[in-house]
Design a protein around this motif. Structure first.
Motif, PDB file in Angstrom:
ATOM      1  N   PHE A 208       4.765  -1.173  -3.161  1.00  0.00           N
ATOM      2  CA  PHE A 208       3.692  -0.821  -4.303  1.00  0.00           C
ATOM      3  C   PHE A 208       3.481  -2.292  -4.946  1.00  0.00           C
ATOM      4  O   PHE A 208       2.430  -2.540  -5.161  1.00  0.00           O
ATOM      5  CB  PHE A 208       3.990   0.142  -5.270  1.00  0.00           C
TER       6      PHE A 208
ATOM      7  N   VAL B  17      -6.480   9.738   3.104  1.00  0.00           N
ATOM      8  CA  VAL B  17      -6.884   8.329   2.879  1.00  0.00           C
ATOM      9  C   VAL B  17      -5.738   7.301   3.080  1.00  0.00           C
ATOM     10  O   VAL B  17      -6.129   6.529   3.920  1.00  0.00           O
ATOM     11  CB  VAL B  17      -7.107   8.272   1.139  1.00  0.00           C
TER      12      VAL B  17
ATOM     13  N   VAL C  11     -15.161   1.730  -3.483  1.00  0.00           N
ATOM     14  CA  VAL C  11     -14.098   1.076  -2.877  1.00  0.00           C
ATOM     15  C   VAL C  11     -13.931   1.234  -1.477  1.00  0.00           C
ATOM     16  O   VAL C  11     -13.471   0.269  -0.647  1.00  0.00           O
ATOM     17  CB  VAL C  11     -12.691   1.366  -3.868  1.00  0.00           C
TER      18      VAL C  11
ATOM     19  N   SER D 241     -10.897  -2.416  -7.154  1.00  0.00           N
ATOM     20  CA  SER D 241      -9.694  -1.678  -7.233  1.00  0.00           C
ATOM     21  C   SER D 241      -8.851  -2.104  -8.453  1.00  0.00           C
ATOM     22  O   SER D 241      -8.215  -1.290  -9.228  1.00  0.00           O
ATOM     23  CB  SER D 241      -8.781  -1.706  -6.021  1.00  0.00           C
TER      24      SER D 241
ATOM     25  N   PHE E 295     -14.168  -1.600   2.016  1.00  0.00           N
ATOM     26  CA  PHE E 295     -13.028  -1.474   2.928  1.00  0.00           C
ATOM     27  C   PHE E 295     -13.405  -1.150   4.316  1.00  0.00           C
ATOM     28  O   PHE E 295     -13.215  -1.681   5.456  1.00  0.00           O
ATOM     29  CB  PHE E 295     -11.627  -0.752   2.394  1.00  0.00           C
TER      30      PHE E 295
ATOM     31  N   TYR F 116     -13.562  10.789  -3.653  1.00  0.00           N
ATOM     32  CA  TYR F 116     -14.789  10.369  -2.901  1.00  0.00           C
ATOM     33  C   TYR F 116     -15.053  11.396  -2.004  1.00  0.00           C
ATOM     34  O   TYR F 116     -16.124  11.261  -1.243  1.00  0.00           O
ATOM     35  CB  TYR F 116     -14.654   8.859  -2.364  1.00  0.00           C
TER      36      TYR F 116
ATOM     37  N   LEU G  92      -2.684  -4.596   3.679  1.00  0.00           N
ATOM     38  CA  LEU G  92      -2.663  -5.800   3.693  1.00  0.00           C
ATOM     39  C   LEU G  92      -1.118  -6.319   3.812  1.00  0.00           C
ATOM     40  O   LEU G  92      -0.884  -7.415   4.632  1.00  0.00           O
ATOM     41  CB  LEU G  92      -3.011  -6.458   2.257  1.00  0.00           C
ATOM     42  N   LEU G  93      -0.215  -5.401   3.181  1.00  0.00           N
ATOM     43  CA  LEU G  93       1.173  -5.517   3.438  1.00  0.00           C
ATOM     44  C   LEU G  93       1.746  -5.563   4.620  1.00  0.00           C
ATOM     45  O   LEU G  93       2.577  -6.624   5.183  1.00  0.00           O
ATOM     46  CB  LEU G  93       1.872  -4.663   2.657  1.00  0.00           C
ATOM     47  N   PHE G  94       1.243  -4.420   5.607  1.00  0.00           N
ATOM     48  CA  PHE G  94       1.660  -4.456   6.680  1.00  0.00           C
ATOM     49  C   PHE G  94       1.169  -5.589   7.716  1.00  0.00           C
ATOM     50  O   PHE G  94       2.036  -5.989   8.668  1.00  0.00           O
ATOM     51  CB  PHE G  94       1.610  -3.010   7.429  1.00  0.00           C
TER      52      PHE G  94
ATOM     53  N   LEU H  71      -0.557  -8.965  -3.042  1.00  0.00           N
ATOM     54  CA  LEU H  71      -1.538  -9.544  -2.017  1.00  0.00           C
ATOM     55  C   LEU H  71      -2.902  -9.082  -2.430  1.00  0.00           C
ATOM     56  O   LEU H  71      -3.793  -9.929  -2.204  1.00  0.00           O
ATOM     57  CB  LEU H  71      -1.072  -8.665  -0.923  1.00  0.00           C
ATOM     58  N   MET H  72      -2.875  -7.778  -3.023  1.00  0.00           N
ATOM     59  CA  MET H  72      -4.353  -7.284  -3.292  1.00  0.00           C
ATOM     60  C   MET H  72      -4.856  -8.372  -4.234  1.00  0.00           C
ATOM     61  O   MET H  72      -6.147  -8.602  -4.153  1.00  0.00           O
ATOM     62  CB  MET H  72      -4.125  -5.856  -3.809  1.00  0.00           C
TER      63      MET H  72
ATOM     64  N   PRO I 210       2.365  -5.067  -2.197  1.00  0.00           N
ATOM     65  CA  PRO I 210       1.036  -5.040  -1.879  1.00  0.00           C
ATOM     66  C   PRO I 210      -0.153  -5.333  -3.058  1.00  0.00           C
ATOM     67  O   PRO I 210      -1.200  -5.924  -2.623  1.00  0.00           O
ATOM     68  CB  PRO I 210       0.957  -3.598  -1.436  1.00  0.00           C
ATOM     69  N   GLN I 211       0.382  -5.021  -4.334  1.00  0.00           N
ATOM     70  CA  GLN I 211      -0.740  -5.278  -5.492  1.00  0.00           C
ATOM     71  C   GLN I 211      -0.717  -6.592  -5.609  1.00  0.00           C
ATOM     72  O   GLN I 211      -2.036  -7.088  -5.721  1.00  0.00           O
ATOM     73  CB  GLN I 211      -0.370  -4.396  -6.510  1.00  0.00           C
TER      74      GLN I 211
ATOM     75  N   ILE J 212      -6.926   5.128  -2.816  1.00  0.00           N
ATOM     76  CA  ILE J 212      -7.740   4.233  -1.853  1.00  0.00           C
ATOM     77  C   ILE J 212      -7.078   2.765  -2.197  1.00  0.00           C
ATOM     78  O   ILE J 212      -7.077   2.206  -1.233  1.00  0.00           O
ATOM     79  CB  ILE J 212      -9.188   4.228  -2.533  1.00  0.00           C
ATOM     80  N   VAL J 213      -6.884   2.529  -3.365  1.00  0.00           N
ATOM     81  CA  VAL J 213      -6.134   1.089  -3.886  1.00  0.00           C
ATOM     82  C   VAL J 213      -4.844   1.007  -3.075  1.00  0.00           C
ATOM     83  O   VAL J 213      -4.523  -0.049  -2.275  1.00  0.00           O
ATOM     84  CB  VAL J 213      -5.735   1.012  -5.379  1.00  0.00           C
ATOM     85  N   ILE J 214      -3.890   2.042  -3.201  1.00  0.00           N
ATOM     86  CA  ILE J 214      -2.783   2.072  -2.473  1.00  0.00           C
ATOM     87  C   ILE J 214      -2.902   1.956  -0.896  1.00  0.00           C
ATOM     88  O   ILE J 214      -2.122   1.018  -0.269  1.00  0.00           O
ATOM     89  CB  ILE J 214      -1.783   3.624  -2.520  1.00  0.00           C
TER      90      ILE J 214
ATOM     91  N   SER K 131      -5.456   0.508   0.766  1.00  0.00           N
ATOM     92  CA  SER K 131      -6.156  -0.801   1.291  1.00  0.00           C
ATOM     93  C   SER K 131      -4.861  -1.810   1.042  1.00  0.00           C
ATOM     94  O   SER K 131      -4.669  -2.745   1.857  1.00  0.00           O
ATOM     95  CB  SER K 131      -7.138  -1.035   0.485  1.00  0.00           C
ATOM     96  N   SER K 132      -4.034  -1.694  -0.249  1.00  0.00           N
ATOM     97  CA  SER K 132      -2.918  -2.694  -0.116  1.00  0.00           C
ATOM     98  C   SER K 132      -1.901  -2.677   0.800  1.00  0.00           C
ATOM     99  O   SER K 132      -1.552  -3.569   0.987  1.00  0.00           O
ATOM    100  CB  SER K 132      -2.369  -2.858  -1.579  1.00  0.00           C
ATOM    101  N   MET K 133      -1.662  -1.639   0.933  1.00  0.00           N
ATOM    102  CA  MET K 133      -0.545  -1.350   2.162  1.00  0.00           C
ATOM    103  C   MET K 133      -0.938  -2.035   3.458  1.00  0.00           C
ATOM    104  O   MET K 133      -0.251  -2.478   4.248  1.00  0.00           O
ATOM    105  CB  MET K 133      -0.210   0.241   2.347  1.00  0.00           C
TER     106      MET K 133
END
Lengths: 359, 608, 279
Positions: C22, B202, C238, C255, C242, C220, B118-120, C28-29, C25-26, B110-112, B114-116
């Motif tokens: 990876f 996911v 989480v 996260s 989102f 989940y 943001l990246l895209f 950015l996160m 994005p982290q 789920i973390v991967i 949502s962060s992707m």
């Protein structure tokens, strides 16, 4: 110069351990040289330095007169027969033998021709399509040999190639290898920890210990005259004694090891009052019956018998030392434990040894 | 084998049974005549035939296979190369590099996901096949590395040395010796990557866009109507194809002759290639395409086919199952849809963010057929941005033979129904009815914290009675007999009532909420003119009636209602009597209170 | 030198891919986790640690604890089920059947997880397959679905192979003569298990535990589908930030707390792994 090797002050260490220290060695073209020593003595590392799998930290390696520093394995004029053969399991016999030729992009016809001849050379003609895992140990050995020979290298390196074979096959292969080498007039550098193998096959043997070449020479010279305690021990001189030189007279050095006194032929290296090591081969010690009165004989008691088929080794305690005496099976008389005997160390059999850093 | 050994064997057998019980069930259900029942009602191949005719599922299957194939190729190449690098060399910053390669395995999905996103969005990369493939490559690489490295750990390095010794340079050694010998591990790594890709839900759901609805996404969106036997059929076929390929690989490894392995391999590949042979993707070069992003089960393929035929275009359908998914896609600004279907409150949010394309009402003559009651609503005054498509109410469906007649939300608090109650898994709907019950005149759009906290207390009191919270296939849970009373939306219940006459639907007397789903054109749509044409098309009375007939949600189209058969026109769930319309209220966006709703709902759900 | 260059060339494409997809994005996160939610569900980039403070409130800490509990239980159960099976395959099954049995362990994973979860629902529901079989044998029907046990079943089902495969890998390397030696020296089967088999398969246990524990922390789907959504786990929390509350900053903060938990778990597993490697 083709096929000559010259090592000058070569050194190599792995993370603080010196595997090879200042080794200098010359090999003439067409010579069969064996690196002999126990495991961990640096002989395999030395071979890998020649093959190019390792780069030396110090010194020079010259093959056929050319400094090969910085030359990767695939550009060196040498080929290796690996300890466990390292045959490619995904290719058949012909594929393995042809590998190097394919790397050189030789024409198919030439490859076929050479592979056939190489297999013929190692008496495996007709085995081209066999899978590698269908071969016996001896056959694999021959394929590995053919694979290396087919490239006609200037130097062939062999890393304990016979270690995995049974005794009979090994003896047979020793002879075959030697004949082959003589026929091809190719330089062979052979690595082994087996003393007999080294003595049988080689033109010259270099005994290695703790990264150094302790002694080199022709097999008979080496056998007859080991120079250090380590070499003597490794070549089967089992009676090693730490002695003090009492005096030297009439070409004989009078020696004393604890209560044991005996003489050695003086080779000019003994110094009165100095201490040194000497060695005597078990087969050169003479056993006499109790009460025999030969000069220099000592009283002893048989402590143990080790029957070896063609000979018997006796452990005899004399003047506080346990000495090993070998008698050939035919000459041996039955003796029991605790039997009293007399024992003689002939002066010409006593070898003076430098201390070396052996065991 | 001794006694202890056979005990261990029995244990292993039970574990394998545990692993295969669900697989056997789904395979069996794919041949079951009944659509929704778990009971065996006779053998049929009908679902496999229906599967072939289900264009959406077949398209999703094709997309899944393409994504899986492409991402497997890339991740296997990259992962194998990296594994070889680790094998060949000890890197100085080894720990940091190892950590980098461990990331995809240790970071929760789920973390991967949502962060992707943001990246895209930061790269303004259009969400679609490319982003899905990129994401799949990224999360598969590490698994390939792990598998290939495990194999290389036992690799005899002297084989590589032998090759170099025989004159092969580093690259040729890699190619002629190392790679062929690692082939089984590389194949295993590739199969793992393929499995990860084809099963991923996911991450894909976050990064998918136009034309990238994969099979898991399709399945998830179909879940509203229960996992249909078609899905079981497609799963069974996929399983069969993989089993055949694995069998071929197994035979090959055991050194069986190639022609013996060819049969299962060929059959397996044929099964995988099948979807591409049967009616491949139509959109020919130059053909216009309408990209539609809509709720699952909201439009029938036959209806779309009519539009395609009339306008000579191809319609691309992607599905979602929450307004929030739609909002996230449109707010990220990198989706390319022509028509979307937001609910009323989502229209309001999109309008305020100026994410919708203003409508040219002159291009929509059929708007005249729509009941004025659904026009000019506060969320879109003057219908400048959206047209009503479907509406429906929230109510209770119940099994009348078990419960007797029901007319109040209070029934969901009755202890005699303990363990037989289903509530929607939705903060707004559950807190909404608690607000209606509180008798202080609160409506479903309340934002007052005190009132909401009281509502929460009411839901906490109810929790021990609730069997499950579910807003996906609540109708199926009711049909299956797990619960007797279910809160839910009218359209799905209408279909349930068709299946089982014992089920009744009521909008309770305290009142309720209703929703209005609209069609709109997002700002930046590639083809707004075609979008207008589509909007006008679905408002044609005949078409609107057909959509209502097939989907059973209430149409706001007055002219269409007249065309419907009586059974539907007077269906209590689809077109409730006028007095009901007077006590239902539209759900509106509650702004910052959304966070409070979510928090209170979390408190309810996490209570023991 | 060329070997190093070659290794670098081989490594860089994959490393770069992972870095861009990876690590970036982290970052950015993390930036997002410092912001706050806008009225429409966007991100307002005004930095504060408010989201982290909120994540540590008792409500959310309780959810984290519950998730750790589920993950631990799942890991333990997977170990209890997978260890004997892996042992059976490694030591009791003829060589030629081994790879087939291993493949059979993973084969169910080529069907969608979702579809398999729905198959479990069909098995467990009140009028489902298990109860039908039970009733046929004269047992009463049980409510097997929508409780914590069902969640655990689904979770264990989903993670079992990730425990079994590393266990098998470590057992395959185990020299069975060691066990014979232990038996020869008079160790009972139980002592052989405790003194030889378990310690020597510790690397596999640790690797499997990591592979099962981590995804279970973020689970989940099983809680939602089989548990009837009656409990909240971090994964649901989480996901809903989102996808429902559209509170990405808070979701991002959660996260990161989750990632922190994962790193603690991996660090805990490192010791037995490192120790076992030293053997």
């Amino acid at each position: 110069m083709r096929g000559a090797i010259r090592l000058v002050g070569v050194g190599k260490s792995f993370g603080g351990t010196e595997a090879v220290r200042e080794v200098s060695l010359d090999v003439a073209p067409g010579e069969f040289v064996t690196l002999l020593g126990p495991s961990g003595c640096g002989k395999t590392t030395l071979l890998r330095l020649l093959a190019g799998f390792e780069t030396p930290d110090a010194g020079q390696v010259l093959i056929s007169g050319r400094d090969v520093a910085g030359l990767p394995p695939h550009r060196r004029p040498v080929n290796t027969v690996f300890q466990h053969y390292a045959l490619f399991p995904h290719q058949d016999v012909a594929g393995n033998v042809a590998f190097g030729l394919r790397m050189q992009k030789r024409p198919a016809a030439e490859i076929r021709d050479k592979v056939a001849r190489a297999l013929d050379l190692v008496q495996l003609a007709g085995y081209e399509a066999r899978r590698v895992d269908e071969l016996s140990g001896g056959q694999k050995q021959r394929v590995a040999l053919a694979r290396a020979l087919v490239l006609e290298p200037e130097v062939l390196l062999l890393d304990e190639p016979l270690a995995a074979l049974d005794a009979k096959l090994r003896a047979q292969m020793q002879v075959e290898l030697k004949n082959l080498q003589e026929r091809l007039q190719m330089t062979f550098v052979f690595v082994t920890h087996d003393r007999d193998e080294a003595l049988i096959m080689s033109d010259r043997v270099a005994v290695m210990n703790a990264g150094r070449v302790e002694q080199e020479g022709a097999p008979d010279a080496l056998y007859d005259r080991p120079r250090t305690r380590f070499v003597a021990d490794f070549l089967g001189v089992r009676n090693l004694l730490h002695v003090r030189v009492l005096r030297i007279d009439e070409g004989l050095a009078q020696l004393e090891a604890g209560r044991l006194r005996f003489a050695a032929r003086d080779d000019g290296g003994y110094r009165a009052g100095a201490e040194t090591w000497v060695g005597v081969r078990p087969e050169r010690v003479r056993l006499l019956a109790e009460g025999a009165s030969e000069a220099g004989a000592e009283d002893g008691v048989v402590e143990d018998e080790i029957y070896l088929g063609d000979r018997t080794d006796w452990v005899v305690r004399a003047a506080g030392h346990a000495l090993v005496v070998a008698e050939s099976a035919r000459g041996a008389q039955p003796r029991g434990r605790g039997e009293r005997v007399r024992l003689l160390l002939p002066p010409e059999a006593v070898l003076r040894l430098a201390d070396g850093d052996g065991v | 084998m001794n006694r202890r050994g056979s005990g261990l064997g029995l244990f292993a057998l039970l574990v394998y049974l545990f692993l295969y019980a669900p697989i056997l069930v789904l395979a069996a259900l794919s041949f079951n005549e009944s659509r929704s029942s778990a009971l065996w009602e006779g053998f049929t191949f009908a679902w496999y035939l229906k599967l072939l005719q289900n264009a959406q599922v077949m398209q999703a299957l094709r997309t899944s296979l393409i994504v899986a194939f492409v991402s497997t190729v890339f991740s296997t190449v990259l992962g194998t190369a990296a594994a070889l690098a680790f094998h060949r060399h000890r890197f100085r910053r080894g720990a940091a590099i190892e950590a980098l390669f461990a990331l995809p395995i240790v970071v929760p999905e789920i973390v991967i996901a949502s962060s992707m996103v943001l990246l895209f969005a930061a790269l303004s990369l259009r969400l679609g096949l490319l982003t899905v493939v990129l994401a799949h490559v990224a999360f598969s690489i590490s698994y390939v590395v792990v598998v290939v490295r495990a194999r290389l750990a036992g690799f005899d390095r002297t084989l590589e040395e032998a090759a170099m010794d025989l004159g092969a340079g580093p690259w040729r050694t890699l190619w002629t010796v190392t790679l062929p010998l690692c082939a089984p591990a590389i194949l295993a790594g590739a199969l793992l990557a393929f499995a990860l890709s084809i099963d991923d839900y996911v991450i894909t759901s976050f990064v998918a866009g136009v034309g990238s609805t994969t099979l898991p996404l399709q399945i998830y969106s179909m879940v509203r109507s229960g996992v249909s036997p078609e899905i079981n059929a497609v799963s069974t076929l996929l399983l069969l194809a993989t089993s055949l390929l694995l069998l071929a690989a197994h035979l090959l490894e055991r050194g069986k002759p190639a022609r013996l392995c060819a049969a299962p391999a060929g059959l397996g590949l044929a099964l995988l290639a099948g979807p591409f042979l049967i009616g491949g993707p139509a959109a020919a070069a130059g053909e216009k395409v309408l990209n539609l992003y809509i709720w699952s089960n909201y439009i029938a393929p036959e209806t779309l086919a009519k539009f395609e035929a009339r306008h000579g275009v191809k319609v691309n359908v992607d599905l979602y199952d929450s307004n929030e998914a739609l909002l996230a896609k449109l707010q990220a600004g990198n989706a390319n849809y022509d028509v979307v279907c937001p609910s009323n409150y989502a229209v309001a949010i999109l309008a305020r963010q100026e994410l919708l394309h203003p409508l040219d009402l002159t291009a929509l003559p059929n708007l005249a057929h729509v009941d004025p009651a659904f026009l000019d609503r506060p969320h879109d005054p003057g219908n400048r941005l959206s047209i009503p498509y479907f509406w429906g109410t929230t109510g209770i469906a119940y099994r009348k033979s078990r419960t007797g007649p029901i007319d109040s939300w209070a029934a969901l608090w009755e202890p005699r129904f303990k363990g037989r109650i289903l509530m929607l898994d939705d903060a707004r709907e559950t807190l909404g009815i608690a607000l209606l019950l509180s008798r202080d005149g609160h409506g479903v759009n309340e934002t007052d914290e005190r009132a909401l906290r009281q509502a929460k207390e009411l839901l906490l009191v109810q929790k021990p009675l609730v069997r499950t919270y579910n807003s996906a296939d609540f109708d199926q849970v009711l049909l299956a007999g797990d619960v007797w009373l279910a809160q839910g939306w009218s359209g799905q219940f209408a279909r349930a009532m068709d299946e089982d006459p014992d089920i009744e639907y009521v909008v309770p007397k305290e009142g309720s909420s209703f929703f209005l789903d609209s069609l709109a054109i997002p700002r930046g749509a590639p083809n707004p003119a075609l979008g207008h044409a589509f909007l006008d098309f679905v408002m044609e009375p005949e078409i609107a009636a057909e959509i209502c007939m097939t989907m059973r949600y209430s149409t706001p189209n007055r002219a269409a209602r007249a065309l419907l058969p009586a059974a539907i026109r007077d269906h209590p769930a689809i077109f409730p009597p006028p007095d009901v319309m007077n006590r239902v209220e539209l759900l509106e966006d509650v702004g910052d209170a959304t966070v409070l709703y979510d928090r209170l709902w979390t408190e309810v759900k996490s209570a023991r | 030198m060329t070997a190093r260059r070659q290794a670098l060339l081989l490594l860089v494409p994959a490393a770069l891919t992972l870095f861009v997809l990876f690590v970036l994005p982290q970052a950015l996160m993390f930036e997002a986790s410092l912001g706050r939610r806008s009225a429409y569900g966007g991100i307002v980039h005004e930095w504060s640690f408010a989201n982290y403070a909120r994540a540590l409130e008792p409500l959310y800490l309780g959810i984290f604890a519950r998730s750790v509990g589920l993950a631990a239980l799942t890991t333990g159960l997977c170990l209890a089920l997978a260890w004997p099976v892996a042992w059976w395959i490694a030591f009791r099954v003829p060589q030629r059947h081994k790879s087939a049995l291993l493949v059979l362990l993973v084969l169910p994973f080529w069907t969608s997880f979702l579809v398999r979860m729905y198959a479990w629902i069909v098995l467990l529901r009140t009028e489902g397959v298990v109860n039908a079989v039970g009733v046929a044998f004269g047992l009463p029907a049980f409510d097997l679905l929508y409780n914590d046990l069902a969640v655990l079943i689904g979770q264990v089902y989903g993670e079992l192979p990730f425990m079994a495969l590393p266990l098998y890998a470590s057992m395959e390397k185990l020299d069975r003569r060691l066990l014979e030696a232990a038996a020869d020296l008079g160790a009972s089967p139980l002592r052989r298990l405790r003194e030889i088999a378990l310690p020597l398969t510790l690397p596999g246990i640790a690797a499997g535990a990591v592979l099962v524990f981590i995804p279970s922390l973020g689970a989940y789907l099983a809680p939602d589908l089989l548990g009837g959504a009656k409990g909240v786990y971090v994964g649901n929390l989480v996901q809903s930030q989102f996808a429902v509350a559209r509170d990405a900053p808070f979701g991002a903060a959660l996260s990161f707390v989750l990632a922190l938990l994962v790193f603690v778990a991996v660090a805990a597993a490192r010791r037995p792994l490192a120790a076992a490697r030293g053997l």
